[in-house]
Design a protein around this motif. Structure first.
Motif, PDB file in Angstrom:
ATOM      1  N   GLU A 149       0.820  -1.206   0.000  1.00 24.82           N
ATOM      2  CA  GLU A 149       0.000   0.000   0.000  1.00 24.82           C
ATOM      3  C   GLU A 149       0.856   1.260   0.000  1.00 24.82           C
ATOM      4  OE1 GLU A 149      -2.969  -0.075  -0.669  1.00 24.82           O
ATOM      5  OE2 GLU A 149      -3.545  -2.124  -0.226  1.00 24.82           O
ATOM      6  N   PHE A 150       1.951   1.254   0.764  1.00 24.52           N
ATOM      7  CA  PHE A 150       2.794   2.443   0.855  1.00 24.52           C
ATOM      8  C   PHE A 150       3.570   2.699  -0.428  1.00 24.52           C
ATOM      9  CE2 PHE A 150       1.655   2.674   5.170  1.00 24.52           C
ATOM     10  CZ  PHE A 150       2.144   3.863   5.708  1.00 24.52           C
ATOM     11  N   SER A 151       3.653   1.691  -1.280  1.00 27.64           N
ATOM     12  CA  SER A 151       4.387   1.872  -2.533  1.00 27.64           C
ATOM     13  C   SER A 151       3.498   2.370  -3.661  1.00 27.64           C
ATOM     14  CB  SER A 151       5.043   0.554  -2.941  1.00 27.64           C
ATOM     15  OG  SER A 151       4.055  -0.423  -3.262  1.00 27.64           O
ATOM     16  N   THR A 152       2.192   2.472  -3.431  1.00 28.38           N
ATOM     17  CA  THR A 152       1.280   2.868  -4.502  1.00 28.38           C
ATOM     18  C   THR A 152       1.357   4.372  -4.754  1.00 28.38           C
ATOM     19  OG1 THR A 152      -0.575   3.183  -2.978  1.00 28.38           O
ATOM     20  CG2 THR A 152      -0.324   1.000  -3.973  1.00 28.38           C
ATOM     21  N   ARG A 153       1.211   4.746  -5.996  1.00 30.99           N
ATOM     22  CA  ARG A 153       1.236   6.154  -6.385  1.00 30.99           C
ATOM     23  C   ARG A 153       0.022   6.891  -5.825  1.00 30.99           C
ATOM     24  NH1 ARG A 153       5.187   9.634  -8.275  1.00 30.99           N
ATOM     25  NH2 ARG A 153       4.079  11.582  -8.676  1.00 30.99           N
ATOM     26  N   VAL A 154      -1.101   6.181  -5.732  1.00 29.40           N
ATOM     27  CA  VAL A 154      -2.335   6.812  -5.253  1.00 29.40           C
ATOM     28  C   VAL A 154      -2.154   7.336  -3.826  1.00 29.40           C
ATOM     29  CG1 VAL A 154      -4.745   6.406  -4.604  1.00 29.40           C
ATOM     30  CG2 VAL A 154      -3.859   5.466  -6.742  1.00 29.40           C
ATOM     31  N   LEU A 155      -1.612   6.489  -2.952  1.00 28.29           N
ATOM     32  CA  LEU A 155      -1.426   6.905  -1.562  1.00 28.29           C
ATOM     33  C   LEU A 155      -0.383   8.003  -1.456  1.00 28.29           C
ATOM     34  CD1 LEU A 155      -2.251   6.479   1.357  1.00 28.29           C
ATOM     35  CD2 LEU A 155      -0.521   4.672   1.536  1.00 28.29           C
ATOM     36  N   ARG A 156       0.658   7.915  -2.255  1.00 27.85           N
ATOM     37  CA  ARG A 156       1.696   8.948  -2.239  1.00 27.85           C
ATOM     38  C   ARG A 156       1.110  10.298  -2.672  1.00 27.85           C
ATOM     39  NH1 ARG A 156       7.796   8.953  -4.603  1.00 27.85           N
ATOM     40  NH2 ARG A 156       8.012  11.183  -4.903  1.00 27.85           N
ATOM     41  N   ASP A 157       0.354  10.307  -3.759  1.00 30.23           N
ATOM     42  CA  ASP A 157      -0.232  11.566  -4.243  1.00 30.23           C
ATOM     43  C   ASP A 157      -1.238  12.131  -3.252  1.00 30.23           C
ATOM     44  OD1 ASP A 157       1.297  11.348  -6.494  1.00 30.23           O
ATOM     45  OD2 ASP A 157      -0.325  10.637  -7.792  1.00 30.23           O
ATOM     46  N   PHE A 158      -2.047  11.240  -2.659  1.00 33.74           N
ATOM     47  CA  PHE A 158      -3.049  11.684  -1.688  1.00 33.74           C
ATOM     48  C   PHE A 158      -2.375  12.285  -0.458  1.00 33.74           C
ATOM     49  CE2 PHE A 158      -5.853  10.467   1.989  1.00 33.74           C
ATOM     50  CZ  PHE A 158      -6.815  11.441   1.767  1.00 33.74           C
ATOM     51  N   SER A 159      -1.327  11.622   0.042  1.00 37.92           N
ATOM     52  CA  SER A 159      -0.644  12.134   1.239  1.00 37.92           C
ATOM     53  C   SER A 159       0.005  13.487   0.962  1.00 37.92           C
ATOM     54  CB  SER A 159       0.403  11.127   1.724  1.00 37.92           C
ATOM     55  OG  SER A 159       1.432  10.939   0.784  1.00 37.92           O
ATOM     56  N   CYS A 160       0.592  13.655  -0.220  1.00 38.41           N
ATOM     57  CA  CYS A 160       1.206  14.950  -0.557  1.00 38.41           C
ATOM     58  C   CYS A 160       0.160  16.055  -0.599  1.00 38.41           C
ATOM     59  CB  CYS A 160       1.934  14.866  -1.896  1.00 38.41           C
ATOM     60  SG  CYS A 160       3.522  14.026  -1.803  1.00 38.41           S
ATOM     61  N   LYS A 161      -1.004  15.737  -1.146  1.00 30.37           N
ATOM     62  CA  LYS A 161      -2.096  16.719  -1.189  1.00 30.37           C
ATOM     63  C   LYS A 161      -2.516  17.114   0.221  1.00 30.37           C
ATOM     64  CE  LYS A 161      -6.160  15.263  -2.525  1.00 30.37           C
ATOM     65  NZ  LYS A 161      -7.235  14.755  -3.406  1.00 30.37           N
ATOM     66  N   VAL A 162      -2.597  16.119   1.108  1.00 28.85           N
ATOM     67  CA  VAL A 162      -2.959  16.375   2.508  1.00 28.85           C
ATOM     68  C   VAL A 162      -1.875  17.210   3.189  1.00 28.85           C
ATOM     69  CG1 VAL A 162      -3.343  15.306   4.757  1.00 28.85           C
ATOM     70  CG2 VAL A 162      -4.385  14.314   2.716  1.00 28.85           C
ATOM     71  N   PHE A 163      -0.607  16.852   2.986  1.00 29.80           N
ATOM     72  CA  PHE A 163       0.491  17.578   3.629  1.00 29.80           C
ATOM     73  C   PHE A 163       0.490  19.055   3.184  1.00 29.80           C
ATOM     74  CE2 PHE A 163       3.034  13.348   3.642  1.00 29.80           C
ATOM     75  CZ  PHE A 163       2.315  12.917   4.737  1.00 29.80           C
ATOM     76  N   ARG A 164       0.218  19.298   1.910  1.00 30.78           N
ATOM     77  CA  ARG A 164       0.202  20.683   1.417  1.00 30.78           C
ATOM     78  C   ARG A 164      -0.958  21.467   2.037  1.00 30.78           C
ATOM     79  NH1 ARG A 164       1.084  17.926  -3.598  1.00 30.78           N
ATOM     80  NH2 ARG A 164       3.282  18.012  -4.198  1.00 30.78           N
ATOM     81  N   SER A 189      -2.838  15.851   9.660  1.00 31.96           N
ATOM     82  CA  SER A 189      -2.365  15.206   8.428  1.00 31.96           C
ATOM     83  C   SER A 189      -2.514  13.697   8.493  1.00 31.96           C
ATOM     84  CB  SER A 189      -0.891  15.558   8.187  1.00 31.96           C
ATOM     85  OG  SER A 189      -0.710  16.931   7.995  1.00 31.96           O
ATOM     86  N   ILE A 190      -2.057  13.117   9.594  1.00 31.50           N
ATOM     87  CA  ILE A 190      -2.038  11.655   9.670  1.00 31.50           C
ATOM     88  C   ILE A 190      -3.443  11.084   9.794  1.00 31.50           C
ATOM     89  CG2 ILE A 190      -1.770  11.337  12.173  1.00 31.50           C
ATOM     90  CD1 ILE A 190       0.245   9.572   9.380  1.00 31.50           C
ATOM     91  N   PHE A 191      -4.366  11.812  10.429  1.00 29.55           N
ATOM     92  CA  PHE A 191      -5.745  11.343  10.484  1.00 29.55           C
ATOM     93  C   PHE A 191      -6.371  11.334   9.091  1.00 29.55           C
ATOM     94  CE2 PHE A 191      -8.234  10.369  14.274  1.00 29.55           C
ATOM     95  CZ  PHE A 191      -7.245  10.375  15.240  1.00 29.55           C
ATOM     96  N   LYS A 192      -6.071  12.363   8.326  1.00 30.02           N
ATOM     97  CA  LYS A 192      -6.638  12.425   6.978  1.00 30.02           C
ATOM     98  C   LYS A 192      -6.060  11.322   6.095  1.00 30.02           C
ATOM     99  CE  LYS A 192      -9.179  14.435   3.794  1.00 30.02           C
ATOM    100  NZ  LYS A 192     -10.656  14.458   3.879  1.00 30.02           N
ATOM    101  N   VAL A 193      -4.747  11.112   6.177  1.00 32.24           N
ATOM    102  CA  VAL A 193      -4.110  10.068   5.377  1.00 32.24           C
ATOM    103  C   VAL A 193      -4.538   8.683   5.856  1.00 32.24           C
ATOM    104  CG1 VAL A 193      -1.908   9.018   4.737  1.00 32.24           C
ATOM    105  CG2 VAL A 193      -2.138  11.504   4.779  1.00 32.24           C
ATOM    106  N   GLY A 194      -4.653   8.517   7.185  1.00 30.64           N
ATOM    107  CA  GLY A 194      -4.969   7.204   7.738  1.00 30.64           C
ATOM    108  C   GLY A 194      -6.426   6.829   7.626  1.00 30.64           C
ATOM    109  N   PHE A 195      -7.328   7.755   8.024  1.00 33.88           N
ATOM    110  CA  PHE A 195      -8.755   7.451   8.090  1.00 33.88           C
ATOM    111  C   PHE A 195      -9.589   8.172   7.024  1.00 33.88           C
ATOM    112  CE2 PHE A 195      -7.956   6.442  12.705  1.00 33.88           C
ATOM    113  CZ  PHE A 195      -8.424   5.147  12.666  1.00 33.88           C
TER     114      PHE A 195
END
Length: 510
Positions: free
Chosen positions: A138-153, A186-192
């Protein structure tokens, strides 16, 4: 009559003395017996685990002091010998070479299982392998990476606004507190996939996480925590109360997500970690229960909540103490983003520019964060438990049940590991020909090493670089008390004790 009374008082006093001293003597016997104290094949004894109570407020510096003279040593405990090491060979042996022969250990699991459950950070054996395999994918997927970057920004933009509000008051504020709330958002949005809004109104869930984690830490220095848990008093009562809030929240989110996914009936990519694990759970509903899912996701939330925030707190503290490093990072931001000081972008416009190609250019910022982690690792001490007798590469023998602890805080201060300038804050040690150079994970142990190396390492760096770039572009920071040398709070994670109180001076209006 008077003689009888005196005699009765003496007998009672003697009985009380025996009653009090007997447990102490039994404890002492349990600590010292069978530990081969004089055996030169065993690590030298430097006290008992209870001696650390005398040094509790500066525990990690005390461990560093001992390690300078003795790279591997022992503290005696009732049920084990606690082996502490700063020898990279030993660390690689435990975390990689003999990985299957070392586990988290019962004492560690007992103290933290209320919060971590059967999640990846306490799990061993097949449960760990199953979770690690799923999480690695899951952590290697582009979808999760792009989503987390959007959340971090998005969270970074909110953080800039919050700092701007504090700056307008011209009063010092606790930057560590703001960073904690930002990373929890950030982590709540990425996690849940849930907006917790800690940078707005603090709510019950964010408070529960902070209190429960803090109180669980006290179990490491509280010899009667199990009694308090049985009686449901003191810190144990607080843990139980706040864990109910956390569990109710997590189960509620899982239930809502399941219903949402059933009603949507569409095959679009799921972005947050929980949604992705829910899809996986449909293949194995018997084992991947709601409780199992809760434990998996909470483990990643807890790991991400504190580690990035405390690292960034120490990062900004070190920049306040090292203005030349600050200026070098600021110049790198100008070069990487293409903005100059005459431009006045809105926070959202500037942060939108911080994409992967920009982040990849920031070698000096990456080096400064790594140098911060070298001296102030988010987890200052961690360890494993020997499941069978073993011999470490430095020649010392272990017996089954011994705990082996690698001291990341001390490692960063060892001249035999990092050179004569080990205690100096010098990001340049990570740069060669303008490019960041990685170090062995068994020398730079902030993210652990071997098969259990932190899956979120790249996520953490990405989040920290986005937040740091955003804040440094819009503000300069100055310690509220420039003569102060801040201290850590002795916890599982290396918080700045009392917070990081700073003034923010706007460079440009966000």
């Amino acid at each position: 009559m008077a003689t009888d009374l005196v005699y009765a008082v003496l007998v009672a006093a003697l009985a009380l003395a025996v009653f009090i001293s007997t447990p102490v003597l039994l404890l002492a016997a349990k600590i010292y017996s069978g530990k081969s104290i004089g055996d030169p094949s065993r690590p030298p004894v430097k006290g008992t685990v209870f001696h650390m109570l005398f040094y509790f407020n500066n525990m990690y510096d005390r461990q560093t002091e001992i390690a300078r003279a003795c790279p591997t040593y022992r503290l005696l405990a009732p049920d084990e010998s606690a082996i502490y090491t700063t020898d990279a060979r030993n660390i690689e042996h435990v975390l990689k070479t003999r990985f299957d022969k070392y586990t988290k250990g019962k004492p560690h699991v007992e103290r933290l299982t209320d919060l971590f459950g059967e999640g990846v950070f306490l799990a061993d054996g097949e449960k760990w392998r199953h979770q690690r395999k799923l999480a690695s994918f899951e952590f290697s997927t582009r979808v999760l990476r792009d989503f987390s970057c959007k959340v971090f920004r998005k969270c970074s933009a909110k953080l800039v606004r919050a700092v701007a509000t504090s700056a307008e008051s011209h009063q010092p504020f606790d930057l560590q507190n703001l960073l904690m709330r930002c990373t929890l958002d950030s982590i709540f949005k990425v996690g849940f996939g849930v907006d917790l809004n800690c940078l707005g109104e603090r709510d019950a869930e964010s408070t529960a996480f902070s209190v429960a984690f803090d109180e669980l830490n006290t179990r490491y220095v509280d010899p009667i925590w199990k009694i308090k848990r049985a009686l449901n008093v003191g810190s144990e009562s607080l843990i139980k109360k706040h864990m109910k809030v956390i569990d109710d929240f997590a189960y509620g989110v899982i239930k809502a997500k399941r219903q949402q996914m059933k009603s949507m009936r569409e095959s679009g990519e799921k972005e947050d970690i929980l949604s992705r694990f829910l899809v996986e759970s449909e293949k194995d509903p018997e084992n991947m229960t709601d409780r199992y899912l809760k434990d998996i996701v909470l483990n990643f939330l807890i790991a991400g909540k504190d580690s990035s925030a405390v690292t960034m707190s120490w990062f900004f503290y070190m920049l306040c103490k090292n203005p030349l490093v600050h200026e070098k990072i600021l110049q790198e931001i100008r070069d990487a983003t293409g903005f100059n000081d005459s431009e006045k972008p809105e926070a959202e416009d500037f942060i939108a520019r911080i994409n992967d190609s920009v982040l990849d250019k920031m070698h000096y910022l990456h080096a400064t964060l790594s140098e911060t982690l070298r001296l102030y690792p988010a987890v200052p001490v961690d360890g494993r438990c020997a499941e069978e007798d073993d011999t470490l590469p430095d020649g010392y023998k272990l017996t089954k049940g011994d705990g082996v602890y690698y001291i990341a805080y001390a490692m960063g201060r060892m001249t035999r590991v990092w050179g004569e300038d080990a205690e100096d804050f010098r990001p340049e040690r990570w740069i060669e020909n303008g490019t960041f150079q990685h170090q062995s994970p068994f020398k730079f142990i902030a993210f652990h090493g071997g098969p259990r190396i932190c899956l979120g390492k790249d996520f953490a760096y990405r989040q920290m670089k986005i937040v740091a770039t955003a804040l440094l572009w819009f503000f300069r920071f100055r310690l509220a008390d420039q003569t102060q040398t801040v201290k850590y709070k002795t916890m599982v994670t290396l918080h700045i004790d009392g917070g990081l109180h700073v003034h923010a001076i706007p460079r440009t209006v966000p």
